[in-house]
Design an enzyme around this catalytic site. Structure first.
Site, PDB file in Angstrom:
ATOM      1  N   CYS A  64      12.776  -5.701   1.439  1.00  0.00           N
ATOM      2  CA  CYS A  64      11.699  -6.360   0.697  1.00  0.00           C
ATOM      3  C   CYS A  64      12.219  -6.893  -0.628  1.00  0.00           C
ATOM      4  CB  CYS A  64      10.527  -5.406   0.480  1.00  0.00           C
ATOM      5  SG  CYS A  64      10.978  -3.848  -0.289  1.00  0.00           S
ATOM      6  N   GLU A  94       2.884  -1.708  -0.671  1.00  0.00           N
ATOM      7  CA  GLU A  94       4.244  -2.195  -0.931  1.00  0.00           C
ATOM      8  C   GLU A  94       4.518  -3.284   0.097  1.00  0.00           C
ATOM      9  OE1 GLU A  94       5.993  -1.495  -3.411  1.00  0.00           O
ATOM     10  OE2 GLU A  94       5.343   0.464  -4.147  1.00  0.00           O
TER      11      GLU A  94
END
Length: 527
Positions: A320, A286
C-alpha cells in the site's frame, strides 16, 4: 530484448506446474510441518480447532502449485468465534495491563522462535522475496515487544477541577471485541499491529485474513494459541475464522464487534466504513495509497535511485506504500530516468525464495491482467515505456517506468497494484506539492532535497497531505514506533505505534466529589 534478467528456473519455478501433489508433501517443503502446516488444515480457532466449510487449496503464486488444503469456516463457525471472543473479553479486561503485556511478550518470543519458517511461508504463499517475508514476521515480533512496554504506560490524566473538593480523571478502558480483516499483501504483520496493541489494552480479537493466504494466518494463530493455552487463557482472546465474503459481511454487520479494523482497497473500504458507521461502530480503515516521491533540483541522486527502486518494485509493487508516481524536477529527468532504467535492468526476477532475486510474482492472475491493461492504456494515451512493460510468464511481470503522461490523467491518478512507476515533471516546490496532493488517496509521500526550507514546508501544513510524510527516504518501510495510516480515501485510521492504542479504547472522564458540599459547574446556583 528485455533489459531484465529473468532468474533461471529452479525446482520451485513454473516448470513444476504439472506436479499434482501438494507442496507440503514434498521433501523440499518439509519445513512447513515445523510450523504446524499439514495436508489439510483447520481454518477456525475459538479455543479449539475446527471448521465446517468447504475445503480450499492455497496456491503459491511462485509456481501456481497448491501448497496445502484448508477447511474454511461457515457462518455458524463465525458465531462460535465471536461468542468465544465476547466471553474472553470479560475476563481479559479485568486482568492487570502489565500481566496482559507479559502474555504478549511470550507471543513475540513464539514468533521469534519460528522467524525463518514463518517468513518462508509468507514468501511461498504471498510471493514477496524471502528477506521481505522474514522482515514482515520480524515486524510482528517488534510490535509485540513494543506492546509489552506499552502495557505499563496506558496512562490517563488528572485534570484540575474548577470546583473545590473535586478531582477530574481521564481513563481509558477496553472496547471489548476487535474484528481484524487483513489483505493478501501483508498476511502477518497487520494482524499483530492490531492484536498486540488491542490486547494489552484489554480487548479480545479475532482474525479474518485474505482467502488466498490462509496458511500464514493458521500458522501464526497456532503459535498464539500455544501461548494462551500455556497461560490457561481462553482461545477467544485471539480467534480465527477463514472464509470469504460472507464472513467479512458478518463481521461488518455484527454489533458485538466493537471495532472493525479493515485493510484492503478503497472501493471495499468505503462499503465497510458505511456499514460499520450505520451501526455506530468504530473502525480503522487502512486502504489504498497512490504514493509519490518528489525530487527537487538539489536532490542526492545517489540516494534517490536505490530508494525509488525499493519503493517502486519491492513486493512487486504490491505494498500500500509502494511508490507509483515520481514527481521529478524537469532539470533532472534526463539524468534520473536513465539511471533508474539501468538499475531496473539489473533486477533479477524470479522465485522469491531464491537468494538474489529482488522481484517475485504478482499474487493473482487478476493482478497480471490489471498490469497488462494499465500498460496498454498508457500506450494509448501517448505514454512512453522507458523500461519493462511485459508479462514474462505465469504471474511474473517486468517492473515498468512510464513517461509522457499528464499528471492529472485518470490512469496516473488511479492506483494499479503492480510495479508501474509514472515519472511526472515539475518546475517548482508549489507545483510538486499540488501534483502530490491531487490524488484521492493520502497514505505516504516523500521528498528528496537538501533544502531546509523545502523540508519544513513539506512536513508542515502546506506540504504533503498524507498520513506519512518522509524526507530523503522511500515511501515504504514504515517503522512500528510511529502511527501507521493515511488520510482522504486511505481511510484515516491509525495502527501500530504512537498513540494509536487509544483507538482500541473508550475514554471515560470521571469527576469525583470528595467534599461534603455540592457546588455546580459554571457557578450555577440551583437552590
Amino acid at each position: 530484448m528485455s533489459l531484465f534478467r529473468l532468474a533461471a528456473a529452479t525446482s520451485r519455478a513454473p516448470a513444476a506446474r504439472c506436479m499434482s501433489s501438494l507442496l507440503v508433501n514434498q521433501p523440499e517443503y518439509g519445513w512447513l510441518k515445523d510450523i504446524g502446516i499439514g495436508k489439510v488444515n483447520d481454518g477456525v480457532y475459538n479455543g479449539c480447532w475446527g471448521g465446517n466449510g468447504k475445503i480450499i487449496e492455497s496456491i503459491s503464486p511462485i509456481n501456481e502449485q497448491p501448497i496445502a488444503q484448508v477447511r474454511e469456516g461457515t457462518l455458524a463457525d463465525y458465531e462460535s468465534v465471536v461468542s468465544a471472543s465476547v466471553e474472553a473479553s470479560k475476563q481479559w479486561r479485568m486482568t492487570p495491563a502489565p500481566v496482559r503485556g507479559e502474555v504478549i511478550r511470550q507471543v513475540g518470543e513464539q514468533l521469534r522462535s519460528k522467524l525463518e519458517p514463518l517468513g518462508k511461508l509468507v514468501s511461498l504463499e504471498m510471493g514477496k522475496i524471502l528477506p521481505e517475508g522474514i522482515g514482515e514476521v520480524q515486524e510482528a515480533v517488534d510490535i509485540a515487544d513494543y506492546a509489552t512496554g506499552l502495557s505499563r504506560m496506558l496512562n490517563g490524566k488528572v485534570i484540575p477541577s474548577e470546583r473545590p473538593g473535586h478531582m477530574m480523571l481521564e481513563q481509558w478502558h477496553p472496547l471489548g471485541v476487535i474484528g481484524v480483516i487483513t489483505a493478501f499483501n501483508f498476511p502477518v504483520a497487520p494482524y499483530f499491529w492490531n492484536f498486540t496493541i488491542a490486547s494489552v489494552c484489554g480487548n479480545a480479537c479475532f482474525w479474518k485474513g485474505a482467502p488466498s493466504t490462509p496458511l500464514s494466518h493458521i500458522a501464526c494463530t497456532r503459535l498464539v494459541a500455544e501461548v494462551l493455552e500455556a497461560n490457561k487463557l481462553p482461545g477467544g482472546l485471539s480467534g480465527l475464522v477463514t472464509g470469504g465474503t460472507d464472513i467479512g459481511e458478518a463481521i461488518v454487520d455484527d454489533r458485538r464487534v466493537n471495532l472493525v479494523s479493515f485493510t484492503g482497497s478503497c472501493e471495499v473500504g468505503k462499503k465497510v466504513g458505511t456499514k460499520v458507521q450505520s451501526r455506530m461502530g468504530k473502525m480503522i480503515l487502512e486502504l489504498g495509497g497512490n504514493n509519490a516521491i518528489t525530487v527537487m533540483e538539489d536532490a542526492d541522486i545517489g540516494m534517490l535511485v536505490p530508494a525509488v527502486c525499493f519503493a517502486s518494485f519491492g513486493t512487486a509493487g504490491q505494498r500500500c506504500t509502494t511508490t507509483r508516481r515520481l514527481i521529478c524536477h524537469s532539470s533532472l529527468i534526463g539524468e534520473v530516468v536513465p539511471r533508474l532504467a539501468k538499475a531496473y535492468g539489473q533486477i533479477n526476477i524470479g522465485d522469491p525464495l531464491v537468494k538474489g532475486n529482488l522481484c517475485g510474482p504478482l499474487h493473482t492472475t487478476g493482478a497480471v491482467e490489471s498490469y497488462r491493461a494499465a500498460i496498454e492504456e498508457a500506450k494509448s494515451l501517448g505514454g512512453k515505456i522507458e523500461v519493462g512493460g511485459n508479462v514474462l510468464h505465469g504471474r511474473y511481470v517486468e517492473p515498468t517506468i512510464i513517461t509522457g503522461l499528464p499528471h492529472d490523467c485518470d490512469l496516473v491518478k488511479r492506483e494499479t497494484f503492480a510495479p508501474i512507476l509514472y515519472v511526472l515533471p515539475h518546475n517548482s516546490f508549489e507545483e510538486a506539492v499540488s501534483i502530490n496532493n491531487e490524488v484521492a488517496q493520502g497514505l505516504s509521500s516523500s521528498i528528496f532535497t537538501k533544502n531546509t526550507e523545502y523540508i519544513f514546508r513539506w512536513v508542515g501544513p502546506e506540504g504533503a497531505d498524507s498520513g506519512i510524510a518522509n524526507v530523503n527516504i522511500p515511501t515504504n518501510g514504515a517503522e512500528i514506533g510511529g502511527a501507521f495510516g493515511g488520510e482522504k480515501e486511505t481511510g484515516g485510521g491509525r495502527e501500530s505505534g504512537s498513540d494509536a492504542w487509544k483507538q482500541y479504547c473508550r475514554r471515560a472522564t470521571c469527576t469525583v466529589n470528595y467534599s461534603k458540599s455540592l457546588p455546580l459547574a459554571q457557578g450555577i446556583d440551583f437552590s
